[in-house]
Design a protein around this motif. Structure first.
Motif, PDB file in Angstrom:
ATOM      1  N   VAL A  97       0.845  -1.195   0.000  1.00  0.00           N
ATOM      2  CA  VAL A  97       0.000   0.000   0.000  1.00  0.00           C
ATOM      3  C   VAL A  97       0.879   1.243   0.000  1.00  0.00           C
ATOM      4  CG1 VAL A  97      -1.775   1.292   1.234  1.00  0.00           C
ATOM      5  CG2 VAL A  97      -1.810  -1.213   1.266  1.00  0.00           C
ATOM      6  N   LYS A  98       0.497   2.210  -0.823  1.00  0.00           N
ATOM      7  CA  LYS A  98       1.222   3.479  -0.887  1.00  0.00           C
ATOM      8  C   LYS A  98       0.244   4.631  -0.684  1.00  0.00           C
ATOM      9  CE  LYS A  98       3.649   6.530  -4.143  1.00  0.00           C
ATOM     10  NZ  LYS A  98       4.095   6.710  -5.545  1.00  0.00           N
ATOM     11  N   GLY A  99       0.545   5.499   0.261  1.00  0.00           N
ATOM     12  CA  GLY A  99      -0.264   6.686   0.478  1.00  0.00           C
ATOM     13  C   GLY A  99       0.231   7.827  -0.390  1.00  0.00           C
ATOM     14  N   ILE A 100      -0.658   8.397  -1.201  1.00  0.00           N
ATOM     15  CA  ILE A 100      -0.286   9.525  -2.057  1.00  0.00           C
ATOM     16  C   ILE A 100      -0.068  10.769  -1.192  1.00  0.00           C
ATOM     17  CG2 ILE A 100      -0.983  10.905  -4.051  1.00  0.00           C
ATOM     18  CD1 ILE A 100      -0.434   7.895  -4.580  1.00  0.00           C
ATOM     19  N   ASN A 101       0.834  11.622  -1.645  1.00  0.00           N
ATOM     20  CA  ASN A 101       1.178  12.826  -0.882  1.00  0.00           C
ATOM     21  C   ASN A 101       1.772  12.458   0.471  1.00  0.00           C
ATOM     22  OD1 ASN A 101       1.337  15.675  -0.566  1.00  0.00           O
ATOM     23  ND2 ASN A 101      -0.565  15.696   0.615  1.00  0.00           N
ATOM     24  N   GLY A 102       2.518  11.343   0.470  1.00  0.00           N
ATOM     25  CA  GLY A 102       3.144  10.898   1.699  1.00  0.00           C
ATOM     26  C   GLY A 102       2.151  10.402   2.731  1.00  0.00           C
ATOM     27  N   GLY A 103       0.942  10.085   2.305  1.00  0.00           N
ATOM     28  CA  GLY A 103      -0.084   9.621   3.234  1.00  0.00           C
ATOM     29  C   GLY A 103      -0.775  10.750   3.980  1.00  0.00           C
ATOM     30  N   LYS A 104      -0.425  11.995   3.654  1.00  0.00           N
ATOM     31  CA  LYS A 104      -1.030  13.136   4.337  1.00  0.00           C
ATOM     32  C   LYS A 104      -2.408  13.442   3.754  1.00  0.00           C
ATOM     33  CE  LYS A 104       3.525  15.272   5.012  1.00  0.00           C
ATOM     34  NZ  LYS A 104       4.367  16.452   4.683  1.00  0.00           N
ATOM     35  N   VAL A 105      -3.237  14.054   4.580  1.00  0.00           N
ATOM     36  CA  VAL A 105      -4.552  14.482   4.104  1.00  0.00           C
ATOM     37  C   VAL A 105      -4.376  15.586   3.078  1.00  0.00           C
ATOM     38  CG1 VAL A 105      -6.738  15.576   4.739  1.00  0.00           C
ATOM     39  CG2 VAL A 105      -5.713  13.853   6.246  1.00  0.00           C
ATOM     40  N   MET A 106      -5.019  15.440   1.932  1.00  0.00           N
ATOM     41  CA  MET A 106      -4.977  16.458   0.888  1.00  0.00           C
ATOM     42  C   MET A 106      -6.176  17.387   1.056  1.00  0.00           C
ATOM     43  SD  MET A 106      -3.709  14.377  -2.486  1.00  0.00           S
ATOM     44  CE  MET A 106      -4.489  12.816  -2.088  1.00  0.00           C
ATOM     45  N   GLN A 107      -5.912  18.672   0.996  1.00  0.00           N
ATOM     46  CA  GLN A 107      -6.998  19.638   1.166  1.00  0.00           C
ATOM     47  C   GLN A 107      -7.979  19.585  -0.003  1.00  0.00           C
ATOM     48  OE1 GLN A 107      -7.557  21.345   4.051  1.00  0.00           O
ATOM     49  NE2 GLN A 107      -5.889  19.984   4.684  1.00  0.00           N
ATOM     50  N   GLN A 108      -7.464  19.221  -1.199  1.00  0.00           N
ATOM     51  CA  GLN A 108      -8.336  19.129  -2.355  1.00  0.00           C
ATOM     52  C   GLN A 108      -7.887  17.987  -3.264  1.00  0.00           C
ATOM     53  OE1 GLN A 108     -11.073  20.588  -3.040  1.00  0.00           O
ATOM     54  NE2 GLN A 108     -11.142  22.459  -1.822  1.00  0.00           N
ATOM     55  N   SER A 109      -8.855  17.294  -3.797  1.00  0.00           N
ATOM     56  CA  SER A 109      -8.642  16.377  -4.920  1.00  0.00           C
ATOM     57  C   SER A 109      -9.808  16.606  -5.871  1.00  0.00           C
ATOM     58  CB  SER A 109      -8.592  14.920  -4.447  1.00  0.00           C
ATOM     59  OG  SER A 109      -9.859  14.522  -3.940  1.00  0.00           O
ATOM     60  N   VAL A 110      -9.771  15.972  -7.024  1.00  0.00           N
ATOM     61  CA  VAL A 110     -10.863  16.087  -7.997  1.00  0.00           C
ATOM     62  C   VAL A 110     -11.309  14.687  -8.384  1.00  0.00           C
ATOM     63  CG1 VAL A 110     -11.502  16.795 -10.338  1.00  0.00           C
ATOM     64  CG2 VAL A 110     -10.120  18.326  -8.906  1.00  0.00           C
ATOM     65  N   SER A 111     -12.578  14.410  -8.231  1.00  0.00           N
ATOM     66  CA  SER A 111     -13.131  13.125  -8.655  1.00  0.00           C
ATOM     67  C   SER A 111     -14.020  13.340  -9.876  1.00  0.00           C
ATOM     68  CB  SER A 111     -13.947  12.485  -7.526  1.00  0.00           C
ATOM     69  OG  SER A 111     -13.114  12.013  -6.500  1.00  0.00           O
ATOM     70  N   CYS A 112     -13.957  12.407 -10.814  1.00  0.00           N
ATOM     71  CA  CYS A 112     -14.742  12.502 -12.045  1.00  0.00           C
ATOM     72  C   CYS A 112     -15.535  11.212 -12.238  1.00  0.00           C
ATOM     73  CB  CYS A 112     -13.847  12.753 -13.254  1.00  0.00           C
ATOM     74  SG  CYS A 112     -12.974  14.341 -13.207  1.00  0.00           S
ATOM     75  N   HIS A 113     -16.832  11.357 -12.453  1.00  0.00           N
ATOM     76  CA  HIS A 113     -17.740  10.215 -12.588  1.00  0.00           C
ATOM     77  C   HIS A 113     -18.447  10.292 -13.933  1.00  0.00           C
ATOM     78  CE1 HIS A 113     -17.097   9.781  -8.273  1.00  0.00           C
ATOM     79  NE2 HIS A 113     -17.413  11.053  -8.148  1.00  0.00           N
ATOM     80  N   GLN A 114     -18.483   9.169 -14.610  1.00  0.00           N
ATOM     81  CA  GLN A 114     -19.046   9.104 -15.953  1.00  0.00           C
ATOM     82  C   GLN A 114     -20.562   9.271 -15.927  1.00  0.00           C
ATOM     83  OE1 GLN A 114     -19.092   5.910 -19.682  1.00  0.00           O
ATOM     84  NE2 GLN A 114     -18.062   5.381 -17.795  1.00  0.00           N
ATOM     85  N   LYS A 115     -21.086   9.967 -16.931  1.00  0.00           N
ATOM     86  CA  LYS A 115     -22.523  10.158 -17.085  1.00  0.00           C
ATOM     87  C   LYS A 115     -22.999   9.475 -18.370  1.00  0.00           C
ATOM     88  CE  LYS A 115     -24.391  12.198 -14.536  1.00  0.00           C
ATOM     89  NZ  LYS A 115     -24.907  11.816 -13.185  1.00  0.00           N
ATOM     90  N   LEU A 116     -24.299   9.231 -18.441  1.00  0.00           N
ATOM     91  CA  LEU A 116     -24.882   8.601 -19.627  1.00  0.00           C
ATOM     92  C   LEU A 116     -25.328   9.689 -20.594  1.00  0.00           C
ATOM     93  CD1 LEU A 116     -25.660   5.941 -20.925  1.00  0.00           C
ATOM     94  CD2 LEU A 116     -27.833   6.021 -19.707  1.00  0.00           C
ATOM     95  N   PHE A 117     -24.667   9.748 -21.759  1.00  0.00           N
ATOM     96  CA  PHE A 117     -24.880  10.810 -22.735  1.00  0.00           C
ATOM     97  C   PHE A 117     -24.406  10.286 -24.084  1.00  0.00           C
ATOM     98  CE2 PHE A 117     -24.497  15.301 -24.242  1.00  0.00           C
ATOM     99  CZ  PHE A 117     -25.703  15.776 -23.729  1.00  0.00           C
ATOM    100  N   PRO A 118     -24.836  10.883 -25.203  1.00  0.00           N
ATOM    101  CA  PRO A 118     -24.389  10.372 -26.505  1.00  0.00           C
ATOM    102  C   PRO A 118     -22.874  10.333 -26.656  1.00  0.00           C
ATOM    103  CG  PRO A 118     -26.263  11.807 -26.812  1.00  0.00           C
ATOM    104  CD  PRO A 118     -25.897  11.909 -25.357  1.00  0.00           C
ATOM    105  N   TYR A 119     -22.182  11.351 -26.192  1.00  0.00           N
ATOM    106  CA  TYR A 119     -20.719  11.298 -26.167  1.00  0.00           C
ATOM    107  C   TYR A 119     -20.252  11.237 -24.724  1.00  0.00           C
ATOM    108  CZ  TYR A 119     -21.328  16.426 -25.727  1.00  0.00           C
ATOM    109  OH  TYR A 119     -21.714  17.684 -25.345  1.00  0.00           O
ATOM    110  N   LEU A 120     -18.984  10.970 -24.506  1.00  0.00           N
ATOM    111  CA  LEU A 120     -18.468  10.765 -23.160  1.00  0.00           C
ATOM    112  C   LEU A 120     -18.505  12.067 -22.371  1.00  0.00           C
ATOM    113  CD1 LEU A 120     -17.303   8.577 -21.342  1.00  0.00           C
ATOM    114  CD2 LEU A 120     -15.028   9.179 -22.173  1.00  0.00           C
TER     115      LEU A 120
END
Length: 350
Positions: free
Chosen positions: A253-276
């Motif tokens: 197991v590897k913790g990103i950012n040295g395992g420290k809490v990150m103040q911000q990240s970005v999550s992206c979730h796919q939606k159902l639409f004719p194009y991505l």
């Protein structure tokens, strides 16, 4: 004495010189979408050492000539020219298009050939799967735990080049234009699919959250950088679906950012639409982990997973599935989950 360059050398020189100016004239970009995307990634992130493999796998298959042609059609008044070429557009750009006449016209839990139920949105059905959420303490070498079904059930599609997506309407106020482009009849499955995604994209973000729906790889890169800054951004996603719906063992197991809490990240979730299309949003106060996923019997490595742990759940709904599953409440525990297939998280680069 000067030697005349070979045709291949001349071509490579032409491509190189084009890359220097393509940002100001992307509609005339002679490069493939993947080549252009690599150039755009390097330009925006300043990171030429790694390639955005996830985004490259979703890049438009349109050739430069096709992109320019369809971008021109998309620029016409009311998009009638593009609508008249819909079949060729969908086939060439790897879009989700279908004739309304072959589908039911009612909108209650419509399921069609891809086994996707339009109402409620398929992507939201994941919350009914047990084993999605777990505690941070589980992410330790040797832990055996269940993995949910992380397989993406949505049909494969590609991003559109921004030169095309930026010319298409993307709001409920212009739904009639979008219906015309994609031949979506009233009360049809296509109309329901489009309206639900647009409505979700237009919902106000939560307090302190930044949110955006993106229909091109360039837009996703720009949004992530707007939240995280440049140049230290990285895309992280689970490698494959191996281990889904079975017990797995956690390896290294590897913790990103040295395992420290990150103040911000970005999550992206796919939606159902004719194009991505993805809904991307800022996610505060998280820890992100990468872990080898092993077969618990043979101890062989079968996957490389990315997990995100939400460290502040105080604003979550008390009836959130995570609390029902883990037996707690808002603000009392952290909540972790794997990144599902074709979803992704953006973080600072290591």
């Amino acid at each position: 004495m000067h030697t005349k360059p070979s045709p291949m050398t001349s071509l490579l020189l032409f491509i190189f010189l084009t890359c220097l100016t393509v940002g100001s004239a992307s509609d005339q970009n002679p490069l493939s979408q993947k080549s252009y995307l690599i150039w755009y990634w390097n330009k925006q992130t300043g990171n030429s050492h790694t390639k955005p493999m996830f985004l490259l796998s979703k890049a438009s298959p349109l050739s430069a000539v096709e992109s320019a042609s369809f971008a021109k059609l998309a620029s016409t008044h009311n998009h009638n020219a593009l609508s008249s070429r819909l079949s060729a557009f969908c086939a060439s750009a790897n879009l989700l298009c279908f004739p309304d006449s072959s589908l039911p016209t009612h909108t209650d839990d419509i399921c069609f050939e891809y086994k996707i139920c339009v109402s409620p949105p398929a992507a939201d059905q994941r919350s009914h799967t047990t084993g999605i959420f777990f505690r941070e303490s589980m992410l330790k070498k040797g832990t055996v735990m269940p993995m949910p079904d992380i397989k993406d059930i949505l049909p494969e599609r590609s991003f559109l080049p921004r030169s095309i997506s930026s010319k298409l309407p993307f709001s409920t106020s212009r739904i009639s234009e979008l219906k015309r482009v994609f031949h979506a009849g009233d009360n049809s499955t296509m109309e329901t699919m489009i309206v639900e995604t647009l409505s979700d994209c237009e919902k106000a973000p939560n307090l302190g959250e930044t949110k955006r729906c993106v229909g091109s790889a360039e837009d996703m890169i720009d949004f992530a950088i707007s939240v995280l800054g440049r140049p230290n951004v990285a895309i992280r996603t689970t490698k494959n679906v191996n281990g889904s719906k079975q017990s797995i063992m956690i390896g290294s197991v590897k913790g990103i950012n040295g395992g420290k809490v990150m103040q911000q990240s970005v999550s992206c979730h796919q939606k159902l639409f004719p194009y991505l299309v993805y809904t991307c949003h800022s996610v505060p106060k998280v820890r992100v982990y990468e872990a080898d996923i092993l077969d618990p019997n043979s101890k062989a490595k079968i996957n490389y997973g990315v997990a995100i742990c939400h460290m502040n759940t105080s604003s979550w709904n008390p009836n959130h599935e995570a609390f029902l599953e883990l037996g707690s409440g808002p603000g009392r525990i952290e909540v972790c989950h794997w990144i599902f297939e074709n979803d992704l998280t953006w973080t600072v680069a290591d």
